[in-house]
Design a protein around this motif. Structure first.
Motif, PDB file in Angstrom:
ATOM      1  N   HIS A 178     -19.478  -0.390  21.256  1.00  0.00           N
ATOM      2  CA  HIS A 178     -19.268   1.027  20.981  1.00  0.00           C
ATOM      3  C   HIS A 178     -20.510   1.615  20.327  1.00  0.00           C
ATOM      4  CE1 HIS A 178     -14.798   1.187  21.640  1.00  0.00           C
ATOM      5  NE2 HIS A 178     -15.018  -0.109  21.607  1.00  0.00           N
ATOM      6  N   ARG A 179     -20.651   2.917  20.455  1.00  0.00           N
ATOM      7  CA  ARG A 179     -21.756   3.621  19.816  1.00  0.00           C
ATOM      8  C   ARG A 179     -21.188   4.430  18.661  1.00  0.00           C
ATOM      9  NH1 ARG A 179     -26.412   3.322  22.743  1.00  0.00           N
ATOM     10  NH2 ARG A 179     -26.221   2.623  24.914  1.00  0.00           N
ATOM     11  N   LEU A 180     -21.373   3.919  17.457  1.00  0.00           N
ATOM     12  CA  LEU A 180     -20.822   4.553  16.269  1.00  0.00           C
ATOM     13  C   LEU A 180     -21.910   4.687  15.207  1.00  0.00           C
ATOM     14  CD1 LEU A 180     -17.480   2.545  15.997  1.00  0.00           C
ATOM     15  CD2 LEU A 180     -17.762   4.870  16.888  1.00  0.00           C
ATOM     16  N   ARG A 181     -21.761   5.720  14.412  1.00  0.00           N
ATOM     17  CA  ARG A 181     -22.643   5.919  13.266  1.00  0.00           C
ATOM     18  C   ARG A 181     -21.910   5.418  12.028  1.00  0.00           C
ATOM     19  NH1 ARG A 181     -26.994   9.400  11.878  1.00  0.00           N
ATOM     20  NH2 ARG A 181     -27.022   9.965   9.645  1.00  0.00           N
ATOM     21  N   VAL A 182     -22.518   4.477  11.313  1.00  0.00           N
ATOM     22  CA  VAL A 182     -21.889   3.857  10.151  1.00  0.00           C
ATOM     23  C   VAL A 182     -22.756   4.111   8.928  1.00  0.00           C
ATOM     24  CG1 VAL A 182     -21.055   1.709   9.139  1.00  0.00           C
ATOM     25  CG2 VAL A 182     -20.876   2.068  11.610  1.00  0.00           C
ATOM     26  N   ASP A 233     -14.661   9.106  20.382  1.00  0.00           N
ATOM     27  CA  ASP A 233     -13.297   8.738  19.986  1.00  0.00           C
ATOM     28  C   ASP A 233     -13.159   7.220  19.836  1.00  0.00           C
ATOM     29  OD1 ASP A 233     -12.756  11.378  20.101  1.00  0.00           O
ATOM     30  OD2 ASP A 233     -11.544  11.309  21.914  1.00  0.00           O
ATOM     31  N   PHE A 234     -12.716   6.794  18.672  1.00  0.00           N
ATOM     32  CA  PHE A 234     -12.543   5.366  18.433  1.00  0.00           C
ATOM     33  C   PHE A 234     -11.225   5.125  17.700  1.00  0.00           C
ATOM     34  CE2 PHE A 234     -14.646   6.982  14.638  1.00  0.00           C
ATOM     35  CZ  PHE A 234     -14.010   6.339  13.592  1.00  0.00           C
ATOM     36  N   VAL A 246     -10.001   8.854  16.724  1.00  0.00           N
ATOM     37  CA  VAL A 246     -10.592   9.855  15.852  1.00  0.00           C
ATOM     38  C   VAL A 246     -12.092   9.897  16.109  1.00  0.00           C
ATOM     39  CG1 VAL A 246      -8.835   9.580  14.045  1.00  0.00           C
ATOM     40  CG2 VAL A 246     -10.912   8.169  13.989  1.00  0.00           C
ATOM     41  N   ARG A 247     -12.726  10.942  15.629  1.00  0.00           N
ATOM     42  CA  ARG A 247     -14.186  11.042  15.755  1.00  0.00           C
ATOM     43  C   ARG A 247     -14.893  10.854  14.427  1.00  0.00           C
ATOM     44  NH1 ARG A 247     -15.513  15.710  20.283  1.00  0.00           N
ATOM     45  NH2 ARG A 247     -14.297  14.750  21.963  1.00  0.00           N
ATOM     46  N   ARG A 248     -14.114  10.886  13.363  1.00  0.00           N
ATOM     47  CA  ARG A 248     -14.702  10.645  12.039  1.00  0.00           C
ATOM     48  C   ARG A 248     -13.614  10.137  11.105  1.00  0.00           C
ATOM     49  NH1 ARG A 248     -15.493  12.640   6.933  1.00  0.00           N
ATOM     50  NH2 ARG A 248     -17.615  12.481   6.085  1.00  0.00           N
ATOM     51  N   ARG A 249     -13.963   9.155  10.295  1.00  0.00           N
ATOM     52  CA  ARG A 249     -13.041   8.688   9.275  1.00  0.00           C
ATOM     53  C   ARG A 249     -13.873   8.153   8.113  1.00  0.00           C
ATOM     54  NH1 ARG A 249      -9.283  10.710   9.540  1.00  0.00           N
ATOM     55  NH2 ARG A 249      -7.686   9.738  10.801  1.00  0.00           N
ATOM     56  N   GLU A 250     -13.385   8.445   6.907  1.00  0.00           N
ATOM     57  CA  GLU A 250     -14.078   7.979   5.700  1.00  0.00           C
ATOM     58  C   GLU A 250     -13.100   7.180   4.843  1.00  0.00           C
ATOM     59  OE1 GLU A 250     -17.129  10.381   3.467  1.00  0.00           O
ATOM     60  OE2 GLU A 250     -15.488  10.468   2.004  1.00  0.00           O
ATOM     61  N   TRP A 251     -13.548   6.031   4.360  1.00  0.00           N
ATOM     62  CA  TRP A 251     -12.741   5.174   3.491  1.00  0.00           C
ATOM     63  C   TRP A 251     -13.411   5.044   2.130  1.00  0.00           C
ATOM     64  CZ3 TRP A 251     -13.392   4.220   8.664  1.00  0.00           C
ATOM     65  CH2 TRP A 251     -12.224   4.070   9.442  1.00  0.00           C
ATOM     66  N   THR A 252     -12.610   5.065   1.086  1.00  0.00           N
ATOM     67  CA  THR A 252     -13.100   4.925  -0.285  1.00  0.00           C
ATOM     68  C   THR A 252     -12.341   3.806  -0.983  1.00  0.00           C
ATOM     69  OG1 THR A 252     -13.599   7.296  -0.378  1.00  0.00           O
ATOM     70  CG2 THR A 252     -13.475   6.111  -2.477  1.00  0.00           C
ATOM     71  N   VAL A 253     -13.065   3.003  -1.749  1.00  0.00           N
ATOM     72  CA  VAL A 253     -12.434   1.915  -2.490  1.00  0.00           C
ATOM     73  C   VAL A 253     -11.795   2.468  -3.759  1.00  0.00           C
ATOM     74  CG1 VAL A 253     -12.811  -0.269  -3.693  1.00  0.00           C
ATOM     75  CG2 VAL A 253     -14.110   0.243  -1.631  1.00  0.00           C
TER      76      VAL A 253
END
Length: 269
Positions: A178-182, A233-234, A246-253
Motif C-alpha cells: 500500500h502507499r500510505l503516509r506515516v 482508502d485503507f 478511511v483516508r486518515r486516522r490518528e492514534w494517541t497513546v
C-alpha cells in the motif's frame, strides 16, 4: 478481596451460546466469593446499558476479546475508564481469546474467575483514535493481510470441499503493498512514494512501539506518542475489529488509561 466487594457480572451472549458450561462454572465461583449481580444481555445494546448502570459495582465480563474491547470502548466513551478496573473471564474459541492471553488473563475458567476475586488491578495503556475507537493490544495498518473472508454459506462450503478433494488447495494470496503516509509525532517515517506492506503498533510503557515493513526493505522501528496515517482508502485492524476504509486516522497513546484485574504474580504487561 474485600467482604464488601460487589460485582456486576455481564455474560456476553456469544459466551452463553458457545460454552454455557463454562459460563455456569464462572458464575458459581464468582457468586461463592463475592456479592455478584448477574446480567444476561441479549445483544450489544443491552450489554452497553448494563455496563452504564453498574453504579459502584466492579464490572466483570464473561466473554471473548470482542466483549472485552466493547467494554473498554464504552468506559472510554464515558470518560471514566479508571473508576473501576475491569475483570475478564475468557470464554470462547481459542482464536477469539488471543488479546486476553496477551494481556495476561489466565486461560482457564476457574483460574480466571479466582483471579477476579483475588487478583490485583494493573494499569494498562490504550491507543485511542480520533474517532473514539480504542486498541488494547495491537494495531495493524493496513488490515488487508489480516482480513478474514465473510462466513461462507453452506453451498459455498460444499463447493469448497469438492474443489479441495479434486485438487490441492491453492496457496494463500499474499497481501499487496500500500502507499500510505506515516507520521510519528509529526516526523515522517514513510510517504506515499514508498510501498508499505504493513504497519504494526503496540502501546507499551507509555509510548507506541511501531514496526513499519517497507516492500523489499528492512523493517523500520520507532516510538511515538501520536501516530498519523493518511493515504488512499485503507482499512485497519484494532485487536479483533476491522474498521475503514478511511483516508486518515490518528492514534494517541493514553498511558495507564484503564485497569484490568490480573493474577498477583503476573509481571508487568
Amino acid at each position: 478481596m474485600s467482604d464488601h466487594d460487589q460485582l456486576l457480572v455481564i455474560v456476553d451472549p456469544v459466551a452463553r451460546r458457545c460454552d454455557g458450561e463454562s459460563v455456569r462454572i464462572a458464575k458459581d465461583v464468582l457468586c461463592a466469593g463475592a456479592e455478584a449481580k448477574i446480567c444476561l444481555p441479549d445483544g450489544p445494546e443491552e450489554f452497553c446499558r448494563a455496563l452504564a448502570r453498574r453504579g459502584s459495582r466492579r464490572p466483570v465480563v464473561l466473554g471473548d476479546d470482542r466483549a472485552l474491547l466493547r467494554a473498554v470502548t464504552l468506559l472510554h466513551r464515558d470518560r471514566d475508564p479508571s473508576r473501576a478496573p475491569l475483570a475478564l473471564v475468557p470464554i470462547g474459541a481459542p482464536d477469539a481469546l488471543q488479546v486476553a492471553r496477551a494481556l495476561g488473563v489466565p486461560p482457564g475458567t476457574v483460574a480466571a474467575a479466582r483471579t477476579v476475586l483475588d487478583g490485583v488491578a494493573r494499569r494498562l495503556d490504550l491507543l485511542v483514535d480520533d474517532s473514539g475507537g480504542v486498541v488494547l493490544q495491537r494495531l495493524d495498518v493496513p488490515a488487508a493481510r489480516l482480513l478474514a473472508a465473510a462466513a461462507p454459506t453452506v453451498w459455498d462450503t460444499c463447493r469448497s470441499l469438492v474443489r479441495t478433494l479434486a485438487r490441492p488447495a491453492p496457496a494463500p494470496v499474499l497481501a499487496r503493498a500500500h502507499r500510505l503516509r506515516v507520521e510519528a509525532d509529526g516526523v515522517l517515517l514513510s510517504d506515499v512514494d514508498t510501498l508499505l506492506e504493513g504497519l504494526t503498533v503496540r502501546a507499551l510503557g507509555g509510548s507506541a512501539a511501531l514496526i513499519l515493513a517497507p516492500a523489499g526493505a528492512p523493517p523500520v522501528h520507532a516510538t511515538a506518542q501520536t501516530l498519523t496515517v493518511t493515504g488512499p482508502d485503507f482499512r485497519y485492524r484494532a485487536d479483533t475489529m476491522v474498521s475503514g476504509p478511511v483516508r486518515r486516522r490518528e492514534w494517541t497513546v493514553r498511558a495507564g488509561a484503564w485497569g484490568l484485574t490480573l493474577p498477583r504474580e503476573a509481571g508487568a504487561v
